[in-house]
Scaffold this motif. Structure first.
Motif, mmCIF file in Angstrom:
data_model
loop_
_atom_site.group_PDB
_atom_site.id
_atom_site.type_symbol
_atom_site.label_atom_id
_atom_site.label_comp_id
_atom_site.label_asym_id
_atom_site.label_seq_id
_atom_site.Cartn_x
_atom_site.Cartn_y
_atom_site.Cartn_z
ATOM 1 N N PHE A 428 0.829 -1.205 0.000
ATOM 2 C CA PHE A 428 0.000 0.000 0.000
ATOM 3 C C PHE A 428 0.865 1.258 0.000
ATOM 4 C CE2 PHE A 428 -1.954 3.334 2.706
ATOM 5 C CZ PHE A 428 -2.998 3.710 1.860
ATOM 6 N N GLY A 429 1.947 1.232 0.767
ATOM 7 C CA GLY A 429 2.786 2.405 0.901
ATOM 8 C C GLY A 429 3.744 2.642 -0.253
ATOM 9 N N HIS A 430 4.030 1.590 -1.032
ATOM 10 C CA HIS A 430 5.088 1.717 -2.038
ATOM 11 C C HIS A 430 4.660 1.387 -3.468
ATOM 12 C CE1 HIS A 430 8.321 2.298 0.957
ATOM 13 N NE2 HIS A 430 7.593 1.502 1.706
ATOM 14 N N ASP A 431 3.513 0.752 -3.626
ATOM 15 C CA ASP A 431 3.072 0.320 -4.963
ATOM 16 C C ASP A 431 1.804 1.073 -5.354
ATOM 17 O OD1 ASP A 431 2.399 -0.953 -7.284
ATOM 18 O OD2 ASP A 431 2.531 -2.988 -6.487
ATOM 19 N N LYS A 432 1.968 2.149 -6.098
ATOM 20 C CA LYS A 432 0.829 2.993 -6.471
ATOM 21 C C LYS A 432 -0.188 2.242 -7.326
ATOM 22 C CE LYS A 432 3.400 7.346 -6.267
ATOM 23 N NZ LYS A 432 3.869 8.546 -7.038
ATOM 24 N N ASP A 433 0.272 1.263 -8.089
ATOM 25 C CA ASP A 433 -0.635 0.532 -8.980
ATOM 26 C C ASP A 433 -1.571 -0.409 -8.232
ATOM 27 O OD1 ASP A 433 0.547 1.775 -11.138
ATOM 28 O OD2 ASP A 433 1.986 0.147 -11.473
ATOM 29 N N ARG A 434 -1.223 -0.751 -7.008
ATOM 30 C CA ARG A 434 -2.022 -1.732 -6.272
ATOM 31 C C ARG A 434 -2.518 -1.205 -4.928
ATOM 32 N NH1 ARG A 434 2.205 -4.183 -8.765
ATOM 33 N NH2 ARG A 434 1.722 -5.872 -10.214
ATOM 34 N N GLN A 435 -2.537 0.105 -4.756
ATOM 35 C CA GLN A 435 -2.863 0.676 -3.453
ATOM 36 C C GLN A 435 -4.244 0.254 -2.950
ATOM 37 O OE1 GLN A 435 -2.090 4.980 -3.624
ATOM 38 N NE2 GLN A 435 -0.470 4.641 -2.114
ATOM 39 N N LYS A 436 -5.240 0.396 -3.805
ATOM 40 C CA LYS A 436 -6.601 0.074 -3.370
ATOM 41 C C LYS A 436 -6.734 -1.406 -3.027
ATOM 42 C CE LYS A 436 -11.465 0.519 -4.642
ATOM 43 N NZ LYS A 436 -12.431 0.992 -5.691
ATOM 44 N N GLU A 437 -6.205 -2.250 -3.899
ATOM 45 C CA GLU A 437 -6.264 -3.696 -3.668
ATOM 46 C C GLU A 437 -5.477 -4.066 -2.418
ATOM 47 O OE1 GLU A 437 -5.831 -7.770 -6.366
ATOM 48 O OE2 GLU A 437 -4.927 -5.888 -7.042
ATOM 49 N N ALA A 438 -4.340 -3.417 -2.220
ATOM 50 C CA ALA A 438 -3.496 -3.719 -1.062
ATOM 51 C C ALA A 438 -4.190 -3.341 0.245
ATOM 52 C CB ALA A 438 -2.159 -2.990 -1.183
ATOM 53 N N ILE A 439 -4.805 -2.170 0.298
ATOM 54 C CA ILE A 439 -5.440 -1.751 1.551
ATOM 55 C C ILE A 439 -6.649 -2.612 1.859
ATOM 56 C CG2 ILE A 439 -7.062 0.008 0.690
ATOM 57 C CD1 ILE A 439 -4.786 0.230 3.809
ATOM 58 N N ASN A 440 -7.387 -3.032 0.836
ATOM 59 C CA ASN A 440 -8.534 -3.916 1.075
ATOM 60 C C ASN A 440 -8.085 -5.266 1.630
ATOM 61 O OD1 ASN A 440 -10.374 -2.016 0.214
ATOM 62 N ND2 ASN A 440 -10.529 -2.827 -1.874
ATOM 63 N N HIS A 441 -7.007 -5.797 1.070
ATOM 64 C CA HIS A 441 -6.502 -7.087 1.568
ATOM 65 C C HIS A 441 -5.852 -6.925 2.941
ATOM 66 C CE1 HIS A 441 -7.185 -8.524 -2.532
ATOM 67 N NE2 HIS A 441 -7.019 -9.747 -2.058
ATOM 68 N N TYR A 442 -5.211 -5.793 3.171
ATOM 69 C CA TYR A 442 -4.632 -5.511 4.494
ATOM 70 C C TYR A 442 -5.723 -5.551 5.565
ATOM 71 C CZ TYR A 442 -2.874 -2.498 8.289
ATOM 72 O OH TYR A 442 -2.538 -1.965 9.514
ATOM 73 N N LEU A 443 -6.818 -4.849 5.301
ATOM 74 C CA LEU A 443 -7.914 -4.801 6.274
ATOM 75 C C LEU A 443 -8.611 -6.160 6.390
ATOM 76 C CD1 LEU A 443 -9.314 -1.298 5.288
ATOM 77 C CD2 LEU A 443 -8.016 -1.869 7.353
ATOM 78 N N PHE A 444 -8.660 -6.899 5.290
ATOM 79 C CA PHE A 444 -9.210 -8.256 5.307
ATOM 80 C C PHE A 444 -8.413 -9.151 6.264
ATOM 81 C CE2 PHE A 444 -8.831 -12.600 3.573
ATOM 82 C CZ PHE A 444 -10.164 -13.012 3.602
ATOM 83 N N CYS A 445 -7.075 -9.053 6.165
ATOM 84 C CA CYS A 445 -6.215 -9.857 7.045
ATOM 85 C C CYS A 445 -6.353 -9.418 8.508
ATOM 86 C CB CYS A 445 -4.766 -9.761 6.600
ATOM 87 S SG CYS A 445 -4.423 -10.599 5.045
ATOM 88 N N LEU A 446 -6.440 -8.103 8.733
ATOM 89 C CA LEU A 446 -6.647 -7.623 10.109
ATOM 90 C C LEU A 446 -7.944 -8.177 10.664
ATOM 91 C CD1 LEU A 446 -5.517 -3.888 10.319
ATOM 92 C CD2 LEU A 446 -4.187 -5.972 10.610
ATOM 93 N N ASP A 447 -8.973 -8.215 9.832
ATOM 94 C CA ASP A 447 -10.256 -8.766 10.267
ATOM 95 C C ASP A 447 -10.103 -10.226 10.678
ATOM 96 O OD1 ASP A 447 -13.323 -8.142 10.237
ATOM 97 O OD2 ASP A 447 -13.139 -10.100 9.246
ATOM 98 N N LYS A 448 -9.313 -10.970 9.933
ATOM 99 C CA LYS A 448 -9.067 -12.380 10.268
ATOM 100 C C LYS A 448 -8.295 -12.512 11.579
ATOM 101 C CE LYS A 448 -10.927 -14.451 6.717
ATOM 102 N NZ LYS A 448 -12.075 -15.389 6.883
ATOM 103 N N LEU A 449 -7.477 -11.493 11.888
ATOM 104 C CA LEU A 449 -6.721 -11.499 13.150
ATOM 105 C C LEU A 449 -7.565 -11.028 14.329
ATOM 106 C CD1 LEU A 449 -3.367 -10.012 11.802
ATOM 107 C CD2 LEU A 449 -3.686 -12.340 12.672
ATOM 108 N N GLY A 450 -8.779 -10.591 14.039
ATOM 109 C CA GLY A 450 -9.666 -10.143 15.109
ATOM 110 C C GLY A 450 -9.729 -8.637 15.275
ATOM 111 N N GLU A 451 -8.982 -7.892 14.448
ATOM 112 C CA GLU A 451 -9.003 -6.426 14.519
ATOM 113 C C GLU A 451 -10.051 -5.895 13.538
ATOM 114 O OE1 GLU A 451 -9.282 -2.850 14.694
ATOM 115 O OE2 GLU A 451 -8.158 -3.837 16.303
ATOM 116 N N LYS A 452 -11.167 -5.407 14.074
ATOM 117 C CA LYS A 452 -12.308 -5.032 13.241
ATOM 118 C C LYS A 452 -12.628 -3.537 13.282
ATOM 119 C CE LYS A 452 -14.243 -9.658 13.870
ATOM 120 N NZ LYS A 452 -14.020 -10.112 12.481
#
Length: 488
Positions: A428-452
Motif C-alpha cells: 500500500f505504501g510503495h506500490d501505487k498501482d495496487r494501493q486500493k487492492e493492497a489496503i482492502n486485503h490488508y484490512l481483510f487480514c486484520l479482520d481475520k486477526l480479530g481487529e475489526k
C-alpha cells in the motif's frame, strides 16, 4: 597555545544531533577557558545515536565535561609525545568504570592516582544501556582508536566473541541482544512520541513493561494487538520502527526463523535510522547463526542419504536441544523418521499421521516454510503448491513490487495473516498501482486477526469487499490445475 577538541570523522557522519553539538561545545568551553597547550579528542564508541533517550543530555554532558576538565589540568605539563587514553563507560546504575591506556606506559602510581581521581567525579547514569566514551590526550584517533595497542573497541570485541561462539552460545547471545540492548531502546523511542500517536505510545508502553526474559506470546503482543497495527499505520512511510520491534520480540523468544522472514522484507523498505541499524546487526548475527546451523543440519542429511537414519535423527535431536525452534531441523527429523518407518514397514507412503502432527510444530516456528509433504484433497494440494511458489518470487528486480504483492497473497492463502498484513501494508505504501487492492486485503487480514475497528479509518463497504475477496480466493483454488487434477 594550541587547544584541540575534535570528534572523529566517523562520529560526525554517524551522529549529527543536539547531543553531539552540546558535547563538543561544552568540551571546547572547558578547554578554552584554561588556555593550556593540550590536545583532547573524544570518541563516542557505541549507542551515540540513542543519546536522546539514553541520557539526560545536559547533565550527562556536564559530567563528561568535568572529566575533560580534569584531564586538561592533570596532564597539562606532560610532553606532547605522551599519549593517554581514558576509556569511560557510564552505566544505568552505579559508578562508571574506567581504564587507562598510555603510550609510552605511565608509572603505576600515576595510573592508580588517575583512576582514584576519576572515580571521585560524579557521572550521570544512563537510562537504558551503557554509554562508552574514549577521551584521548595528545592523540587524535581519527575514526578509530589506533594509538593504544592494548585497546580493543568493545563493539568489535563483542562481534569477534560472537563469531567464535558455538551455536548454543550464539542462540543465547542473540536473545540477550534483543532483550537487553534493543527492545528497551525501541520502546523508549515509542513512548516519547506525541500523545496523538496513541498506537505508537501504547505499544511502546506495552513493550517497555514486558519481561522478555520470561516466555511471551508474541502474537498477543503484536499480531492480535490493536495498538500494534494502529502504531504501524501511524508511522511515516519508510520508518519501520514498529515491525522491527516485532522482529526483536520474535528474536527475544528464540524464534529466529520467523524473525528472519520479516527481516528479508522489512530491511528493504526501512529508512536509515537507529531501528534499521539494529536490524542490520541482527541480520548479521542471524546470518552467522544460520551458517553454523546449516553445517550441523547437513551432517544429518549426509547420514540420512547413506541410510543411517538413527544417526541422522540423533544429529537433529542434538541441534534441537540448542535451537528447538528450527523449522528446517524439525522437517529433516520428520523426513528421517518417516524414511526409517517406511524401511521397517511401520507406515505406508500414504500415511499422513506423523506429518500432520509434525507439520504443526514446523509451521509454528516458520509459518512460511516452503515445504509440505502430502495433500489429502484438492484444497490441500493447492496450498502445498502455493507454499512452494514462494521459491519463485523475487527473481527479477523489475518485478519486485508485483512479487511483494504476490508474496502477501500467498501468506494470506496460507492463513499467515500477520505476515500477509505487513506485506500488504508495505505494498500500500510503495506500490501505487495496487494501493486500493493492497489496503482492502490488508484490512481483510486484520479482520481475520480479530481487529475489526481500524477499517473505520477508510471508506468502503468492507463486508462486501471481504466477501468478494473470500469468493475470489475460493475461485482461484477451484480453477487451479492442481485442484482439478487432484479431484479427478
Amino acid at each position: 597555545m594550541a587547544v584541540y577538541v575534535k570528534l572523529s570523522r566517523i562520529i560526525k557522519h554517524k551522529m549529527k544531533n543536539k547531543f553531539l553539538s552540546l558535547l563538543l561545545l561544552l568540551a571546547s568551553s572547558f578547554l578554552w577557558s584554561q588556555q593550556r597547550d593540550i590536545d583532547v579528542s573524544i570518541n563516542l564508541l557505541a549507542n551515540d545515536k540513542i543519546a536522546d533517550v539514553n541520557v539526560d543530555s545536559d547533565s550527562f554532558i556536564k559530567s563528561i565535561g568535568k572529566v575533560i576538565n580534569y584531564c586538561e589540568k592533570e596532564f597539562k605539563d606532560y610532553p606532547k609525545t605522551q599519549k593517554i587514553g581514558i576509556f569511560l563507560t557510564a552505566h544505568k546504575t552505579g559508578s562508571p568504570t574506567y581504564k587507562i591506556y598510555a603510550e609510552p606506559t605511565l608509572k603505576a602510581e600515576v595510573v592508580n592516582k588517575t583512576l582514584a581521581d576519576l572515580n571521585n567525579i560524579p557521572i550521570e547514569n544512563t537510562k537504558i544501556v551503557d554509554f562508552p566514551i574514549f577521551v584521548s590526550i595528545n592523540s587524535k584517533n581519527e575514526g578509530e582508536i589506533t594509538d593504544f595497542k592494548d585497546f580493543t573497541d568493545p563493539e568489535k570485541l563483542k562481534i569477534e566473541n560472537y563469531k567464535k561462539a558455538d551455536l548454543k552460545t550464539k542462540f543465547q547471545l542473540n536473545k540477550e541482544y534483543a532483550i537487553n540492548e534493543v527492545l528497551p531502546v525501541l520502546a523508549a523511542y515509542q513512548t516519547i512520541v506525541d500523545e496523538k500517536f496513541a498506537g505508537v505510545k501504547n505499544f511502546g508502553n506495552l513493550i517497555s513493561r514486558t519481561n522478555f526474559n520470561e516466555k511471551q506470546d508474541v502474537d498477543k503482543l503484536t499480531s492480535t494487538n490493536k495498538n500494534y497495527w494502529r502504531a504501524t499505520m501511524e508511522m511515516e512511510i519508510g520508518n519501520e520502527l514498529i515491525p522491527i520491534t516485532k522482529i526483536f520480540t520474535l528474536a527475544s523468544q528464540g524464534e529466529f526463523d520467523y524473525a528472519y522472514k520479516y527481516i528479508e522484507m522489512i530491511s528493504i523498505f526501512s529508512k536509515d535510522n537507529i531501528s534499521k541499524t539494529y536490524l542490520k546487526n541482527l541480520k548479521f548475527r542471524l546470518d552467522l547463526f544460520n551458517t553454523d546451523l546449516t553445517k550441523e543440519i547437513e551432517k544429518g542429511i549426509e547420514l540420512h542419504d547413506k541410510g543411517e537414519y538413527d544417526k541422522a535423527i540423533a544429529i537433529y535431536d542434538a541441534i534441537l536441544k540448542t535451537y528447538a525452534n528450527s523449522a528446517w531441523t524439525l522437517y529433516e527429523k520428520y523426513y528421517s523418521k518417516n524414511a526409517k518407518d517406511l524401511k521397517e514397514n511401520k507406515v505406508t507412503r500414504d500415511d499422513r499421521k506423523e506429518w500432520d502432527i509434525d507439520k504443526k510444530e514446523i509451521y509454528k516456528h516458520n509459518p512460511l516454510y516452503h515445504m509440505d509433504v502430502r495433500a489429502s484433497n484438492g484444497t490441500e494440494a493447492y496450498f502445498l503448491f502455493r507454499r512452494q511458489e514462494i521459491n519463485n518470487l523475487f527473481k527479477e528486480k523489475d518485478n519486485f513490487l508485483k512479487d511483494l504483492f504476490e508474496y502477501a497473497q500467498i501468506a494470506c492463502d496460507l492463513k499467515v495473516y500477520d505476515f500477509a498484513s505487513q506485506l500488504f501494508w508495505l505494498s500500500f505504501g510503495h506500490d501505487k498501482d495496487r494501493q486500493k487492492e493492497a489496503i482492502n486485503h490488508y484490512l481483510f487480514c486484520l479482520d481475520k486477526l480479530g481487529e475489526k475497528d481500524l477499517k473505520s479509518n477508510f471508506k468502503g463497504d468492507f463486508d462486501k469487499i471481504f466477501k468478494k475477496i473470500e469468493e475470489q480466493k475460493e475461485k482461484e483454488i477451484q480453477s487451479s490445475e492442481i485442484f482439478k487434477s487432484f479431484k479427478n
